[in-house]
Design an enzyme around this catalytic site. Structure first.
Site, PDB file in Angstrom:
ATOM      1  N   ARG A   1      24.493  14.083  12.843  1.00 14.24           N
ATOM      2  CA  ARG A   1      24.460  14.394  11.413  1.00 14.24           C
ATOM      3  C   ARG A   1      23.184  13.904  10.740  1.00 14.24           C
ATOM      4  O   ARG A   1      22.833  14.341   9.657  1.00 14.24           O
ATOM      5  CB  ARG A   1      25.649  13.749  10.704  1.00 14.24           C
ATOM      6  CG  ARG A   1      26.999  14.209  11.215  1.00 14.24           C
ATOM      7  CD  ARG A   1      28.106  13.343  10.660  1.00 14.24           C
ATOM      8  NE  ARG A   1      27.906  11.953  11.094  1.00 14.24           N
ATOM      9  CZ  ARG A   1      28.319  10.885  10.421  1.00 14.24           C
ATOM     10  NH1 ARG A   1      28.970  11.017   9.282  1.00 14.24           N
ATOM     11  NH2 ARG A   1      28.107   9.672  10.890  1.00 14.24           N
TER      12      ARG A   1
ATOM     13  N   GLU B   1      19.499   0.368   6.451  1.00 12.73           N
ATOM     14  CA  GLU B   1      19.308  -0.465   5.268  1.00 12.73           C
ATOM     15  C   GLU B   1      17.826  -0.756   5.171  1.00 12.73           C
ATOM     16  O   GLU B   1      17.258  -1.395   6.059  1.00 12.73           O
ATOM     17  CB  GLU B   1      20.112  -1.752   5.471  1.00 12.73           C
ATOM     18  CG  GLU B   1      20.216  -2.629   4.270  1.00 12.73           C
ATOM     19  CD  GLU B   1      21.138  -3.809   4.548  1.00 12.73           C
ATOM     20  OE1 GLU B   1      20.677  -4.765   5.210  1.00 12.73           O
ATOM     21  OE2 GLU B   1      22.309  -3.763   4.130  1.00 12.73           O
TER      22      GLU B   1
ATOM     23  N   GLN C   1       9.283  -3.740  -9.183  1.00  9.91           N
ATOM     24  CA  GLN C   1       8.929  -2.332  -9.356  1.00  9.91           C
ATOM     25  C   GLN C   1       8.854  -1.662  -7.996  1.00  9.91           C
ATOM     26  O   GLN C   1       8.395  -2.253  -7.030  1.00  9.91           O
ATOM     27  CB  GLN C   1       7.568  -2.242 -10.058  1.00  9.91           C
ATOM     28  CG  GLN C   1       7.086  -0.856 -10.356  1.00  9.91           C
ATOM     29  CD  GLN C   1       5.810  -0.886 -11.190  1.00  9.91           C
ATOM     30  OE1 GLN C   1       5.732  -1.593 -12.183  1.00  9.91           O
ATOM     31  NE2 GLN C   1       4.828  -0.129 -10.772  1.00  9.91           N
ATOM     32  N   ASP C   2       9.317  -0.411  -7.930  1.00  4.56           N
ATOM     33  CA  ASP C   2       9.177   0.422  -6.738  1.00  4.56           C
ATOM     34  C   ASP C   2       8.181   1.524  -7.050  1.00  4.56           C
ATOM     35  O   ASP C   2       8.255   2.154  -8.114  1.00  4.56           O
ATOM     36  CB  ASP C   2      10.511   1.064  -6.340  1.00  4.56           C
ATOM     37  CG  ASP C   2      11.467   0.094  -5.669  1.00  4.56           C
ATOM     38  OD1 ASP C   2      11.047  -1.019  -5.326  1.00  4.56           O
ATOM     39  OD2 ASP C   2      12.633   0.468  -5.480  1.00  4.56           O
TER      40      ASP C   2
ATOM     41  N   ARG D   1      -6.708   4.979   1.087  1.00  8.61           N
ATOM     42  CA  ARG D   1      -6.521   4.265  -0.182  1.00  8.61           C
ATOM     43  C   ARG D   1      -6.702   2.773   0.110  1.00  8.61           C
ATOM     44  O   ARG D   1      -5.942   2.191   0.856  1.00  8.61           O
ATOM     45  CB  ARG D   1      -5.133   4.538  -0.753  1.00  8.61           C
ATOM     46  CG  ARG D   1      -4.904   6.006  -1.109  1.00  8.61           C
ATOM     47  CD  ARG D   1      -3.541   6.201  -1.761  1.00  8.61           C
ATOM     48  NE  ARG D   1      -3.252   7.596  -1.986  1.00  8.61           N
ATOM     49  CZ  ARG D   1      -3.507   8.255  -3.123  1.00  8.61           C
ATOM     50  NH1 ARG D   1      -4.081   7.609  -4.114  1.00  8.61           N
ATOM     51  NH2 ARG D   1      -3.198   9.530  -3.258  1.00  8.61           N
TER      52      ARG D   1
ATOM     53  N   HIS E   1      -7.382  -2.653  -1.536  1.00 12.46           N
ATOM     54  CA  HIS E   1      -7.133  -3.090  -2.903  1.00 12.46           C
ATOM     55  C   HIS E   1      -6.431  -4.440  -2.974  1.00 12.46           C
ATOM     56  O   HIS E   1      -5.709  -4.821  -2.065  1.00 12.46           O
ATOM     57  CB  HIS E   1      -6.239  -2.072  -3.622  1.00 12.46           C
ATOM     58  CG  HIS E   1      -6.785  -0.690  -3.638  1.00 12.46           C
ATOM     59  ND1 HIS E   1      -5.980   0.417  -3.548  1.00 12.46           N
ATOM     60  CD2 HIS E   1      -8.048  -0.217  -3.729  1.00 12.46           C
ATOM     61  CE1 HIS E   1      -6.718   1.520  -3.589  1.00 12.46           C
ATOM     62  NE2 HIS E   1      -7.975   1.153  -3.691  1.00 12.46           N
TER      63      HIS E   1
ATOM     64  N   LYS F   1       3.660  -7.129  -1.581  1.00 15.17           N
ATOM     65  CA  LYS F   1       4.169  -5.767  -1.397  1.00 15.17           C
ATOM     66  C   LYS F   1       5.036  -5.694  -0.149  1.00 15.17           C
ATOM     67  O   LYS F   1       4.762  -6.356   0.842  1.00 15.17           O
ATOM     68  CB  LYS F   1       3.006  -4.779  -1.188  1.00 15.17           C
ATOM     69  CG  LYS F   1       2.025  -4.701  -2.316  1.00 15.17           C
ATOM     70  CD  LYS F   1       0.869  -3.764  -1.952  1.00 15.17           C
ATOM     71  CE  LYS F   1      -0.170  -3.758  -3.042  1.00 15.17           C
ATOM     72  NZ  LYS F   1      -1.320  -2.917  -2.679  1.00 15.17           N
TER      73      LYS F   1
ATOM     74  N   HIS G   1      -5.266  -4.704   0.770  1.00  8.92           N
ATOM     75  CA  HIS G   1      -4.376  -3.770   1.448  1.00  8.92           C
ATOM     76  C   HIS G   1      -4.889  -2.344   1.307  1.00  8.92           C
ATOM     77  O   HIS G   1      -5.421  -1.961   0.270  1.00  8.92           O
ATOM     78  CB  HIS G   1      -2.968  -3.858   0.859  1.00  8.92           C
ATOM     79  CG  HIS G   1      -2.050  -2.816   1.393  1.00  8.92           C
ATOM     80  ND1 HIS G   1      -1.758  -1.661   0.702  1.00  8.92           N
ATOM     81  CD2 HIS G   1      -1.398  -2.732   2.574  1.00  8.92           C
ATOM     82  CE1 HIS G   1      -0.946  -0.919   1.433  1.00  8.92           C
ATOM     83  NE2 HIS G   1      -0.716  -1.547   2.568  1.00  8.92           N
TER      84      HIS G   1
ATOM     85  N   TYR H   1       6.745   1.601  -1.818  1.00 12.29           N
ATOM     86  CA  TYR H   1       6.552   0.166  -1.729  1.00 12.29           C
ATOM     87  C   TYR H   1       7.067  -0.550  -2.957  1.00 12.29           C
ATOM     88  O   TYR H   1       7.061  -0.018  -4.059  1.00 12.29           O
ATOM     89  CB  TYR H   1       5.092  -0.199  -1.450  1.00 12.29           C
ATOM     90  CG  TYR H   1       4.079   0.316  -2.442  1.00 12.29           C
ATOM     91  CD1 TYR H   1       3.530  -0.527  -3.408  1.00 12.29           C
ATOM     92  CD2 TYR H   1       3.630   1.626  -2.387  1.00 12.29           C
ATOM     93  CE1 TYR H   1       2.590  -0.070  -4.304  1.00 12.29           C
ATOM     94  CE2 TYR H   1       2.672   2.091  -3.273  1.00 12.29           C
ATOM     95  CZ  TYR H   1       2.160   1.238  -4.240  1.00 12.29           C
ATOM     96  OH  TYR H   1       1.230   1.703  -5.132  1.00 12.29           O
TER      97      TYR H   1
ATOM     98  N   LYS I   1     -13.142   5.592  -7.387  1.00 15.25           N
ATOM     99  CA  LYS I   1     -13.042   4.137  -7.499  1.00 15.25           C
ATOM    100  C   LYS I   1     -13.301   3.479  -6.154  1.00 15.25           C
ATOM    101  O   LYS I   1     -14.072   2.515  -6.051  1.00 15.25           O
ATOM    102  CB  LYS I   1     -11.651   3.745  -8.019  1.00 15.25           C
ATOM    103  CG  LYS I   1     -11.411   2.249  -8.101  1.00 15.25           C
ATOM    104  CD  LYS I   1     -10.005   1.934  -8.554  1.00 15.25           C
ATOM    105  CE  LYS I   1      -9.219   1.427  -7.365  1.00 15.25           C
ATOM    106  NZ  LYS I   1      -7.887   0.941  -7.701  1.00 15.25           N
ATOM    107  N   ASP I   2     -12.663   3.992  -5.102  1.00 19.34           N
ATOM    108  CA  ASP I   2     -12.812   3.383  -3.781  1.00 19.34           C
ATOM    109  C   ASP I   2     -14.217   3.582  -3.212  1.00 19.34           C
ATOM    110  O   ASP I   2     -14.697   2.731  -2.460  1.00 19.34           O
ATOM    111  CB  ASP I   2     -11.754   3.922  -2.823  1.00 19.34           C
ATOM    112  CG  ASP I   2     -10.360   3.401  -3.146  1.00 19.34           C
ATOM    113  OD1 ASP I   2     -10.233   2.521  -4.027  1.00 19.34           O
ATOM    114  OD2 ASP I   2      -9.393   3.864  -2.528  1.00 19.34           O
TER     115      ASP I   2
END
Length: 182
Positions: free
Chosen positions: A23, A28, A46-47, A58, A61, A71, A118, A131, A168-169
């Site tokens: 199925r 978790e 925050q998620d 990316r 940072h 994180k 990261h 995250y 920016k990067d």
């Protein structure tokens, strides 16, 4: 869940126990009690979720104090190379990096504590990343270092001309030219 210590102190790989049948599957993805037992008390507030295409990089940072972030990151769909760099100047692993492939298939997660840069590179056609963070985004304290810093020497496994960076990067400097508040 299995919490795996890495070669960099305080960085953990988290492997869930996946229960699957014809199925589909169930696992978790987070349990505060188990997390605190293995990693320590972190109050995630925050998620976040992002989606990117192949070759998007990316990072690398971090947020400066007093808005540093821890994180807990996973790849829901697709595959990424996730990279952390220890910026804690008093750490025995200062300037060392750790790379791990996270994917929708392997369902692994990485815990990135405060004091680390990261970033991630999308390896699949697209990837969706989710995250948790323990501090809100603070644009005035946003910072980072160049993804291709020669001193850190991360092996991204891709040619530089295949990498897609934000404006920016593109402007990020090597760590030696970046204010490191850690």
């Amino acid at each position: 869940m299995n919490y795996i210590e890495t070669n960099i102190t305080d960085v953990f790989i988290v492997e869930p126990k996946v229960f699957g049948d014809d199925r589909g599957y169930f696992f978790e993805s987070f349990n505060q009690k188990a997390f605190e037992k293995h990693v320590g008390k972190i109050d995630f507030i925050q998620d976040n979720e992002s989606k990117s295409t192949k070759g998007v990089l990316r990072g690398l940072h971090f947020q400066k104090p007093p808005y540093t972030q821890s994180k807990l990151l996973r790849c829901i769909e697709g595959e990424i190379l996730d990279v952390v760099v220890d910026l804690r100047q008093d750490s025995t692993t200062y300037k060392q990096s750790l790379s791990i492939v996270l994917s929708g298939e392997n369902k692994k997660q990485i815990f990135v504590p405060k004091g680390f840069a990261h970033g991630f590179l999308v390896l699949s056609e697209t990837a969706t990343i989710a995250y948790k963070v323990d501090q809100y985004y603070a644009p005035d304290y946003d910072s980072g270092m160049a993804w291709n810093d020669e001193e850190i020497n991360v092996d991204w496994g891709i040619n530089a001309d295949e990498i897609q960076l934000s404006e920016k990067d593109k402007g990020l400097k090597p760590l030696s030219e970046t204010e490191n508040p850690f």
